[in-house]
Design a protein around this motif. Structure first.
Motif, PDB file in Angstrom:
ATOM      1  N   TRP A  75     -14.747   8.235   2.657  1.00 48.95           N
ATOM      2  CA  TRP A  75     -15.404   6.993   3.066  1.00 48.95           C
ATOM      3  C   TRP A  75     -16.833   7.205   3.561  1.00 48.95           C
ATOM      4  O   TRP A  75     -17.554   6.216   3.789  1.00 48.95           O
ATOM      5  CB  TRP A  75     -14.596   6.309   4.172  1.00 48.95           C
ATOM      6  N   VAL A  78     -19.941   5.157   2.381  1.00 48.88           N
ATOM      7  CA  VAL A  78     -20.085   3.727   2.670  1.00 48.88           C
ATOM      8  C   VAL A  78     -20.065   3.418   4.164  1.00 48.88           C
ATOM      9  O   VAL A  78     -20.332   2.281   4.561  1.00 48.88           O
ATOM     10  CB  VAL A  78     -18.995   2.895   1.965  1.00 48.88           C
ATOM     11  N   THR A 279     -15.449   4.774  -4.047  1.00 46.51           N
ATOM     12  CA  THR A 279     -16.444   5.136  -3.032  1.00 46.51           C
ATOM     13  C   THR A 279     -17.180   6.425  -3.370  1.00 46.51           C
ATOM     14  O   THR A 279     -18.287   6.645  -2.879  1.00 46.51           O
ATOM     15  CB  THR A 279     -15.789   5.305  -1.653  1.00 46.51           C
ATOM     16  N   PRO A 283     -20.641   4.226  -4.565  1.00 49.79           N
ATOM     17  CA  PRO A 283     -20.566   3.776  -3.169  1.00 49.79           C
ATOM     18  C   PRO A 283     -21.443   2.569  -2.869  1.00 49.79           C
ATOM     19  O   PRO A 283     -21.069   1.731  -2.044  1.00 49.79           O
ATOM     20  CB  PRO A 283     -21.014   5.002  -2.376  1.00 49.79           C
ATOM     21  N   ALA A 287     -19.944  -0.672  -1.070  1.00 51.49           N
ATOM     22  CA  ALA A 287     -20.468  -1.091   0.231  1.00 51.49           C
ATOM     23  C   ALA A 287     -20.976  -2.522   0.184  1.00 51.49           C
ATOM     24  O   ALA A 287     -20.741  -3.307   1.108  1.00 51.49           O
ATOM     25  CB  ALA A 287     -21.574  -0.138   0.676  1.00 51.49           C
TER      26      ALA A 287
END
Length: 295
Positions: A75, A78, A279, A283, A287
């Motif tokens: 993650w 993002v 992601t 990304p 996002a």
């Protein structure tokens, strides 16, 4: 995010595991994004310890749940943008990352209790929960069990019913070892172009699969076999985003469209040029889609 920074973060995490914060909430140094790394906190759940990464210290809470075979670091591409005006948390699912070697076998209900346990540990009553692949299955299971803890639900590249292939992947990890899982996993997760370039995100995913152990791998796939949420989110009334990747060969846009159709009022979007591991390859698109939904 680079492979070096990911490796360094893992080494720092191992070196400081016993000294990580156990208390929440923690005051960070700024009101949005801090330093060049998320703040890490050690959390005790019912039967194991895990790590929770945090970006931002004010605003609505967002909890990110990662894919099978990876860890919270998927993650990172993002988290910075999502943390503007929000508190963003990502944790290692049992059997992954800092939670490797946690008790197994386990069930999807156990992973749902873990998710709620993380919310309790970080002092969050209701969160916007985002899950990708296995993480999406965990998020759906937890939403069915405790919808009052959810402000919204975002389902990325996931399923609401187990696939026949799950047992084969579990068995292959046990009999063939983790090196044999790299090629089939990465070709499901990334586009051919990304694999050919072999950039930082592909290298990170390869390292995570190779660095895993077959017991945790098999336990996760067998838990995923027990996913039982189809049709059970329809009456919850949660704002829901269903986000598909145009080039996802695992949880295809058709599969994701079916999930959205079974959740009245949900939003459905297809990200162009995007494979399963959204992601890590796109990304910026992820996002932007999440930020728009969370507004």
């Amino acid at each position: 995010m680079t492979v070096t920074s990911l490796a360094d973060a893992r080494m720092r995490g191992l070196a400081t595991w016993m000294s990580l914060d156990t208390g929440f909430p923690r005051q960070l140094d700024t009101t949005t994004v801090v330093d060049d790394q998320p703040q890490l906190h050690r959390v005790r759940l019912a039967d194991h310890d895990t790590v929770v990464a945090q970006r931002g210290d004010s605003g609505p809470a967002v909890l990110l749940v990662h894919a099978l075979g990876l860890d919270w670091q998927m993650w990172e591409p993002v988290m910075d943008s999502l943390a503007v005006g929000r508190r963003v948390f990502a944790y290692d699912v049992r059997g992954h990352g800092m939670a490797a070697g946690s008790p197994s076998p386990y069930t999807m209900a156990d992973t749902a209790r873990d998710l709620i346990g993380v919310l309790d540990a970080i002092g969050v009553e209701r969160a916007h929960v985002v899950g990708l692949s296995f993480g999406g299955g965990i998020a759906q299971t937890a939403a069915v069990a405790a919808p009052e803890r959810f402000a919204s639900l975002a389902l990325l590249a996931t399923t609401d019913v187990p696939f026949d292939a799950f047992e084969g992947r579990a068995s292959s990890g046990e009999t063939d070892g983790m090196a044999a899982q790299v090629a089939p996993s990465l070709t499901r997760w990334f586009t051919a172009n990304a694999l050919a370039v072999n950039g930082e995100s592909v290298q990170y995913a390869r390292e995570r699969v190779l660095g895993g152990n077959s017991t945790d791998w098999a336990a996760a796939w067998r838990a995923f076999k027990g996913l039982d949420v189809r049709g059970r989110l329809a009456g919850l009334g949660l704002p829901t985003l269903v986000l598909a990747g145009e080039h996802d060969v695992s949880t295809t846009p058709e599969i994701m469209r079916g999930i959205a159709a079974r959740i009245p009022g949900s939003q459905f979007r297809v990200l162009p040029g995007t494979p399963h591991m959204q992601t890590l390859e796109q990304p910026g698109l992820v996002a932007a889609a999440l930020a728009e939904f969370l507004r």
